[in-house]
Design an enzyme around this catalytic site. Structure first.
Site, PDB file in Angstrom:
ATOM      1  N   ARG A   8      36.810  36.208 -48.138  1.00 25.43           N
ATOM      2  CA  ARG A   8      35.470  36.019 -47.554  1.00 25.43           C
ATOM      3  C   ARG A   8      34.846  34.683 -47.953  1.00 25.43           C
ATOM      4  NH1 ARG A   8      32.728  41.126 -46.584  1.00 25.43           N
ATOM      5  NH2 ARG A   8      34.196  42.399 -45.419  1.00 25.43           N
ATOM      6  N   ASP A  19      15.495  40.701 -45.407  1.00 28.03           N
ATOM      7  CA  ASP A  19      16.920  40.670 -45.744  1.00 28.03           C
ATOM      8  C   ASP A  19      17.135  39.453 -46.635  1.00 28.03           C
ATOM      9  OD1 ASP A  19      19.490  42.204 -44.237  1.00 28.03           O
ATOM     10  OD2 ASP A  19      20.020  40.371 -45.303  1.00 28.03           O
TER      11      ASP A  19
HETATM   12  C1  LIG Z   1      25.012  46.944 -43.117  1.00 27.57           C
HETATM   13  S1  LIG Z   1      23.549  46.012 -42.999  1.00 27.57           S
HETATM   14  C2  LIG Z   1      22.382  47.301 -42.550  1.00 27.57           C
HETATM   15  C3  LIG Z   1      21.417  46.866 -41.464  1.00 27.57           C
HETATM   16  C4  LIG Z   1      20.482  47.967 -40.977  1.00 27.57           C
HETATM   17  N1  LIG Z   1      19.623  48.424 -42.029  1.00 27.57           N
HETATM   18  C5  LIG Z   1      21.261  49.101 -40.372  1.00 27.57           C
HETATM   19  O1  LIG Z   1      21.344  50.178 -40.981  1.00 27.57           O
HETATM   20  O2  LIG Z   1      21.797  48.935 -39.280  1.00 27.57           O
HETATM   21  C6  LIG Z   1      23.149  45.736 -44.721  1.00 27.57           C
HETATM   22  C7  LIG Z   1      22.154  44.615 -44.936  1.00 27.57           C
HETATM   23  O3  LIG Z   1      21.661  44.685 -46.262  1.00 27.57           O
HETATM   24  C8  LIG Z   1      21.449  43.367 -46.720  1.00 27.57           C
HETATM   25  N2  LIG Z   1      21.408  43.359 -48.184  1.00 27.57           N
HETATM   26  C9  LIG Z   1      22.413  43.639 -49.045  1.00 27.57           C
HETATM   27  N3  LIG Z   1      21.996  43.465 -50.308  1.00 27.57           N
HETATM   28  C10 LIG Z   1      20.706  43.073 -50.246  1.00 27.57           C
HETATM   29  C11 LIG Z   1      19.730  42.714 -51.223  1.00 27.57           C
HETATM   30  N4  LIG Z   1      20.005  42.737 -52.520  1.00 27.57           N
HETATM   31  N5  LIG Z   1      18.510  42.332 -50.778  1.00 27.57           N
HETATM   32  C12 LIG Z   1      18.227  42.308 -49.470  1.00 27.57           C
HETATM   33  N6  LIG Z   1      19.090  42.632 -48.500  1.00 27.57           N
HETATM   34  C13 LIG Z   1      20.328  42.999 -48.886  1.00 27.57           C
HETATM   35  C14 LIG Z   1      22.643  42.605 -46.155  1.00 27.57           C
HETATM   36  O4  LIG Z   1      22.368  41.204 -46.102  1.00 27.57           O
HETATM   37  C15 LIG Z   1      22.799  43.241 -44.773  1.00 27.57           C
HETATM   38  O5  LIG Z   1      22.112  42.522 -43.782  1.00 27.57           O
END
Ligand SMILES: C[S@@+](CC[C@H](N)C(=O)[O-])C[C@H]1O[C@@H](n2cnc3c(N)ncnc32)[C@H](O)[C@@H]1O
Length: 294
Positions: free
Chosen positions: A53, A164
């Site tokens: 990645r 995010d």
């Molecule tokens: C799989 S997506 C989920 C999007 C949406 N909530 C959904 O369920 O469709 C996970 C998101 O969490 C964000 N994320 C992961 N760790 C995070 C953190 N520590 N702070 C903020 N966002 C975070 C990632 O950047 C990603 O965009």
């Protein structure tokens, strides 16, 4: 930012061919850094994944190896954190993903909340925490905008905060422009009402209606860092985010959500997530829907 002088070829392969190897010391540094700043526990079995990645990041930054990438993280941790987190986690999302949550909101929660707000005053606040590219908060905004009209509550101060930590995801979320094949989860009626089809250079794309932009505020926020907002929120959607976090990080995060929700406030998690063994502040009231206890 200190960037090493030796550039690598555009295809990411070092001079001798093959992938840039991720050494032990660099993997350990990355593992500790990611754990401290993102709450994600990367076991040894994730080494290949991390290497794969991050290879793209090395190319984009024209860095020769992972030692140079680690040096960059040391010298500018906040500047690169979002990119690193996006590279190792997933931004997968969709409009109206897990539709039962939107049905509960539309049929039960919003009518109740709006009646109360109209009677007693007060703001309505939703938070999409980990909103990725914006499909989740804009789907919430469609349901909210319709409910405000249906219940004669357009004067209620209602807003959705969408946060995010991924810079690319946030840019898409801010723009609100999506390829037409990403709109599948939106029913026909809603698609016609809320998604505006592009023409010319935007042929094949649709953008969200300005009313949805009005309702949604997109902001960068690392859930593990300090939060500028005080709440209270009527509901927090943190779906498919904590799945990456270790147990202590989940416990701390859920405790912080509980502090921003009033008694009776709702927390929505993703389909494979649960508060079992994590928090006693909430009761389960539906499929991965929790209500804060009084
Ligand atoms: C799989 S997506 C989920 C999007 C949406 N909530 C959904 O369920 O469709 C996970 C998101 O969490 C964000 N994320 C992961 N760790 C995070 C953190 N520590 N702070 C903020 N966002 C975070 C990632 O950047 C990603 O965009």
């Amino acid at each position: 930012m200190a960037v090493a002088a030796t550039a690598i070829p555009r295809d990411g392969a070092p001079a001798g061919g093959g992938a840039v190897p991720l050494g032990d010391a660099e993997f350990r540094f990355l593992r500790d850094f990611v754990h401290a700043h993102c709450g994600i526990a990367l076991g040894e079995h994730k080494r290949q994944l991390v290497q794969g990645r991050l290879a793209r990041r090395l190319r984009a930054l024209q860095l020769p190896d992972y030692a140079a990438y680690c040096a960059l993280l040391r010298s500018d941790p906040d500047g690169e954190l979002g990119e690193l987190a996006s590279a190792i986690s997933t931004n997968v999302t969709a409009f109206f993903r897990e539709p039962h949550h939107y049905e509960l909101l539309e049929n039960e929660l919003l009518p109740r909340w709006l009646e109360r707000k109209r009677r007693d005053g007060g703001r309505l606040r939703l938070w999409s925490a980990g909103c990725s590219t914006g499909e989740e908060p804009y789907a919430l905004a469609m349901v909210l905008a319709e409910a405000l009209e249906r219940h004669g509550a357009t004067d209620v101060d209602a807003k959705i905060l969408a946060t995010d930590l991924s810079p690319q995801a946030l840019e898409t979320a801010r723009n609100g422009v999506y390829p037409l094949d990403r709109l599948d989860g939106i029913g026909d009626e809603r698609r016609h009402r809320w998604m505006l089809r592009g023409a010319g250079e935007y042929e094949g794309y649709a953008c969200v209606h300005p009313r949805l932009h009005e309702l949604v505020t997109v902001q960068p926020l690392n859930l593990l860092h300090d939060w500028p907002m005080r709440g209270p929120f009527d509901a927090i959607f943190c779906r498919n985010v904590v799945i990456y976090f270790d147990q202590p990080t989940k416990q701390r995060l859920i405790g912080r959500y509980a502090a921003l929700l009033p008694p009776g406030g709702h927390l929505f998690l993703g389909h494979s997530e649960s508060l079992h063994g994590i928090s006693d502040d909430f009761e389960l009231i539906g499929r991965t829907v929790y209500r804060k206890r009084a």
